[in-house]
Scaffold this motif. Sequence first.
Motif, PDB file in Angstrom:
ATOM      1  N   LEU A  47      39.691 -10.122  31.088  1.00  0.00           N
ATOM      2  CA  LEU A  47      38.622 -10.094  30.080  1.00  0.00           C
ATOM      3  C   LEU A  47      38.938  -9.073  28.989  1.00  0.00           C
ATOM      4  O   LEU A  47      38.741  -9.340  27.801  1.00  0.00           O
ATOM      5  N   CYS A  48      39.460  -7.931  29.387  1.00  0.00           N
ATOM      6  CA  CYS A  48      39.855  -6.913  28.401  1.00  0.00           C
ATOM      7  C   CYS A  48      40.962  -7.449  27.502  1.00  0.00           C
ATOM      8  O   CYS A  48      40.944  -7.219  26.283  1.00  0.00           O
ATOM      9  N   PHE A  49      41.901  -8.142  28.084  1.00  0.00           N
ATOM     10  CA  PHE A  49      43.009  -8.686  27.299  1.00  0.00           C
ATOM     11  C   PHE A  49      42.492  -9.649  26.230  1.00  0.00           C
ATOM     12  O   PHE A  49      43.009  -9.690  25.114  1.00  0.00           O
ATOM     13  N   ALA A  50      41.449 -10.394  26.559  1.00  0.00           N
ATOM     14  CA  ALA A  50      40.875 -11.347  25.609  1.00  0.00           C
ATOM     15  C   ALA A  50      40.306 -10.658  24.380  1.00  0.00           C
ATOM     16  O   ALA A  50      40.271 -11.245  23.296  1.00  0.00           O
ATOM     17  N   ILE A  51      39.869  -9.403  24.521  1.00  0.00           N
ATOM     18  CA  ILE A  51      39.261  -8.688  23.391  1.00  0.00           C
ATOM     19  C   ILE A  51      40.131  -7.515  22.933  1.00  0.00           C
ATOM     20  O   ILE A  51      39.652  -6.602  22.268  1.00  0.00           O
ATOM     21  N   ARG A  52      41.407  -7.584  23.239  1.00  0.00           N
ATOM     22  CA  ARG A  52      42.332  -6.479  22.943  1.00  0.00           C
ATOM     23  C   ARG A  52      42.418  -6.138  21.463  1.00  0.00           C
ATOM     24  O   ARG A  52      42.753  -5.011  21.103  1.00  0.00           O
ATOM     25  N   SER A  53      42.132  -7.079  20.586  1.00  0.00           N
ATOM     26  CA  SER A  53      42.243  -6.811  19.143  1.00  0.00           C
ATOM     27  C   SER A  53      41.026  -6.071  18.590  1.00  0.00           C
ATOM     28  O   SER A  53      41.049  -5.624  17.446  1.00  0.00           O
ATOM     29  N   LEU A  54      39.984  -5.927  19.384  1.00  0.00           N
ATOM     30  CA  LEU A  54      38.773  -5.254  18.928  1.00  0.00           C
ATOM     31  C   LEU A  54      38.849  -3.763  19.258  1.00  0.00           C
ATOM     32  O   LEU A  54      39.294  -3.393  20.348  1.00  0.00           O
ATOM     33  N   PRO A  55      38.401  -2.903  18.360  1.00  0.00           N
ATOM     34  CA  PRO A  55      38.527  -1.448  18.574  1.00  0.00           C
ATOM     35  C   PRO A  55      37.412  -0.886  19.455  1.00  0.00           C
ATOM     36  O   PRO A  55      36.616  -0.053  19.039  1.00  0.00           O
ATOM     37  N   LEU A  56      37.367  -1.346  20.694  1.00  0.00           N
ATOM     38  CA  LEU A  56      36.289  -0.985  21.616  1.00  0.00           C
ATOM     39  C   LEU A  56      36.783  -0.025  22.693  1.00  0.00           C
ATOM     40  O   LEU A  56      37.969   0.016  23.001  1.00  0.00           O
ATOM     41  N   PHE A  80      46.134  -4.327  30.703  1.00  0.00           N
ATOM     42  CA  PHE A  80      45.133  -3.263  30.791  1.00  0.00           C
ATOM     43  C   PHE A  80      45.197  -2.586  32.148  1.00  0.00           C
ATOM     44  O   PHE A  80      45.305  -3.238  33.184  1.00  0.00           O
ATOM     45  N   GLN A  81      45.110  -1.253  32.105  1.00  0.00           N
ATOM     46  CA  GLN A  81      45.162  -0.434  33.310  1.00  0.00           C
ATOM     47  C   GLN A  81      44.135   0.684  33.202  1.00  0.00           C
ATOM     48  O   GLN A  81      43.830   1.159  32.108  1.00  0.00           O
ATOM     49  N   ALA A  82      43.626   1.124  34.349  1.00  0.00           N
ATOM     50  CA  ALA A  82      42.744   2.289  34.393  1.00  0.00           C
ATOM     51  C   ALA A  82      43.599   3.516  34.095  1.00  0.00           C
ATOM     52  O   ALA A  82      44.664   3.688  34.689  1.00  0.00           O
ATOM     53  N   THR A  83      43.140   4.359  33.148  1.00  0.00           N
ATOM     54  CA  THR A  83      43.979   5.472  32.723  1.00  0.00           C
ATOM     55  C   THR A  83      43.378   6.848  32.941  1.00  0.00           C
ATOM     56  O   THR A  83      44.104   7.785  33.227  1.00  0.00           O
ATOM     57  N   ASN A  84      42.065   7.006  32.774  1.00  0.00           N
ATOM     58  CA  ASN A  84      41.484   8.333  32.994  1.00  0.00           C
ATOM     59  C   ASN A  84      39.964   8.218  33.128  1.00  0.00           C
ATOM     60  O   ASN A  84      39.370   7.218  32.737  1.00  0.00           O
ATOM     61  N   ALA A  85      39.370   9.261  33.678  1.00  0.00           N
ATOM     62  CA  ALA A  85      37.922   9.275  33.895  1.00  0.00           C
ATOM     63  C   ALA A  85      37.191   9.078  32.570  1.00  0.00           C
ATOM     64  O   ALA A  85      37.586   9.640  31.549  1.00  0.00           O
ATOM     65  N   CYS A  86      36.136   8.270  32.613  1.00  0.00           N
ATOM     66  CA  CYS A  86      35.405   7.972  31.376  1.00  0.00           C
ATOM     67  C   CYS A  86      34.028   7.401  31.723  1.00  0.00           C
ATOM     68  O   CYS A  86      33.806   6.199  31.612  1.00  0.00           O
ATOM     69  N   PRO A  87      33.093   8.242  32.166  1.00  0.00           N
ATOM     70  CA  PRO A  87      31.754   7.723  32.470  1.00  0.00           C
ATOM     71  C   PRO A  87      31.097   7.154  31.205  1.00  0.00           C
ATOM     72  O   PRO A  87      31.269   7.701  30.119  1.00  0.00           O
ATOM     73  N   PRO A  88      30.357   6.065  31.330  1.00  0.00           N
ATOM     74  CA  PRO A  88      29.685   5.488  30.165  1.00  0.00           C
ATOM     75  C   PRO A  88      28.671   6.465  29.577  1.00  0.00           C
ATOM     76  O   PRO A  88      28.000   7.178  30.309  1.00  0.00           O
TER      77      PRO A  88
END
Length: 160
Positions: A47-56, A80-88
Amino acid sequence: MGQTKFQGVPGILRPFKEYIEKWSLPAGSEVVFYGVPGTCTPFVELLCFAIRSLPLTLIFVPYTEEEKAQKLTMVPDVGFQATNACPPKNPAVLVIMGGLAMPNMPVGADDVASLIKRWKGSGTIGVCFMHMFQKAGWLDKMHFDLLIDADISVDVTTGQ
């Protein structure tokens, strides 16, 4: 409430991408995926790959444990890979993965409904396979702005 039939992986990704694009989200807006580690993460990566062109800012939360959230980053030649802690902090869109509704998960429909209520104003997307949200009774407890419900068909051949 309209319903459209699609096929295959593009049938999952295209409606997702179109929905996210409709929001015209400003750069850095958070799209937060809630799912089961290992089971849901490959689908979240797609799903992330599908929106990779968006600056989100794309974030994966294991179950509903936001304190364990990880930023998802595009890694060249991998995906896409998990890279670092990032709580919403301020999600624009919540993506609830159907693996959470499977039996024996440490999360229930009420937990996710509370989460959606807490982030009121965020868009909500449900992504599941084989009518999992419906079978688990979750659709009676929460509303999705977009529900992607895919079927899986498997053919196995041996000895070729």
